[in-house]
Design a protein around this motif. Sequence first.
Motif, PDB file in Angstrom:
ATOM      1  N   GLN A 146       0.833  -1.204   0.000  1.00 28.74           N
ATOM      2  CA  GLN A 146       0.000   0.000   0.000  1.00 28.74           C
ATOM      3  C   GLN A 146       0.870   1.258   0.000  1.00 28.74           C
ATOM      4  N   ILE A 147       1.953   1.227   0.751  1.00 28.01           N
ATOM      5  CA  ILE A 147       2.860   2.379   0.802  1.00 28.01           C
ATOM      6  C   ILE A 147       3.495   2.587  -0.566  1.00 28.01           C
ATOM      7  N   LEU A 148       3.942   1.498  -1.194  1.00 31.04           N
ATOM      8  CA  LEU A 148       4.559   1.600  -2.511  1.00 31.04           C
ATOM      9  C   LEU A 148       3.563   2.106  -3.554  1.00 31.04           C
ATOM     10  N   ALA A 149       2.307   1.718  -3.410  1.00 31.52           N
ATOM     11  CA  ALA A 149       1.283   2.201  -4.344  1.00 31.52           C
ATOM     12  C   ALA A 149       1.025   3.696  -4.152  1.00 31.52           C
ATOM     13  N   ASP A 150       1.061   4.157  -2.910  1.00 34.81           N
ATOM     14  CA  ASP A 150       0.830   5.576  -2.618  1.00 34.81           C
ATOM     15  C   ASP A 150       2.031   6.448  -2.960  1.00 34.81           C
ATOM     16  N   PHE A 151       3.233   5.866  -2.927  1.00 37.57           N
ATOM     17  CA  PHE A 151       4.459   6.623  -3.182  1.00 37.57           C
ATOM     18  C   PHE A 151       5.261   5.909  -4.273  1.00 37.57           C
ATOM     19  N   PRO A 152       4.953   6.178  -5.536  1.00 34.53           N
ATOM     20  CA  PRO A 152       5.598   5.460  -6.644  1.00 34.53           C
ATOM     21  C   PRO A 152       7.111   5.650  -6.715  1.00 34.53           C
ATOM     22  N   ASP A 153       7.650   6.689  -6.075  1.00 37.87           N
ATOM     23  CA  ASP A 153       9.102   6.890  -6.082  1.00 37.87           C
ATOM     24  C   ASP A 153       9.822   5.903  -5.178  1.00 37.87           C
ATOM     25  N   LEU A 154       9.087   5.278  -4.259  1.00 40.44           N
ATOM     26  CA  LEU A 154       9.701   4.315  -3.342  1.00 40.44           C
ATOM     27  C   LEU A 154       9.826   2.943  -3.991  1.00 40.44           C
TER      28      LEU A 154
END
Length: 179
Positions: A146-154
């Motif tokens: 979910q974090i990776l989906a919200d922050f594509p730069d990560l």
Amino acid sequence: MRKEYDFRKGKRGAVVKAPPGKTRITIRLDNDLLEWFRERAHAAGGGNYQTMINKALCEYVNQDPEELEEVLRRVVREEMHRSSGRPSAPPGSSVGPLSGVSFDMDYRERITIEPGKRGEKPCIRGLRITVYDVLEYLATGMTPEQILADFPDLEAEDISAVLAFAADRERKLSSTSTP
């Protein structure tokens, strides 16, 4: 109405001065958030929804930071425990699954501290996303996906680096507090 007005003696500034200790600002809030506060003011029989927003912000800012730190420490301990191959976290734990997250990585290439950026807090690869931001998302139950989906730069390795950094910091804090 007059054809012309004389503004030479006019003064700039707010029509109504803010009381001492207050500053008048203009911000943009989401409509649903603003409506939520307005409904609460109406349900209370009237009042100022702006005062309610101010109180909510003050409560958030003044909350005990120890609470978040304790949650983060628990998350790191439980995830270190799970990654060690021992039985999983205790029943009733509210920690989300962190499958595929490595704690054995060298986080120093991914975690950076730059003067003038985010108050010199540890950030991920020079981005404006701090270690504490990601830890807070994990502590609230977000999964790495979910974090990776919200922050594509990560990247997935960034999440591992954050947890390795937190585990290392916790290890250092524990070793200095133990006689």
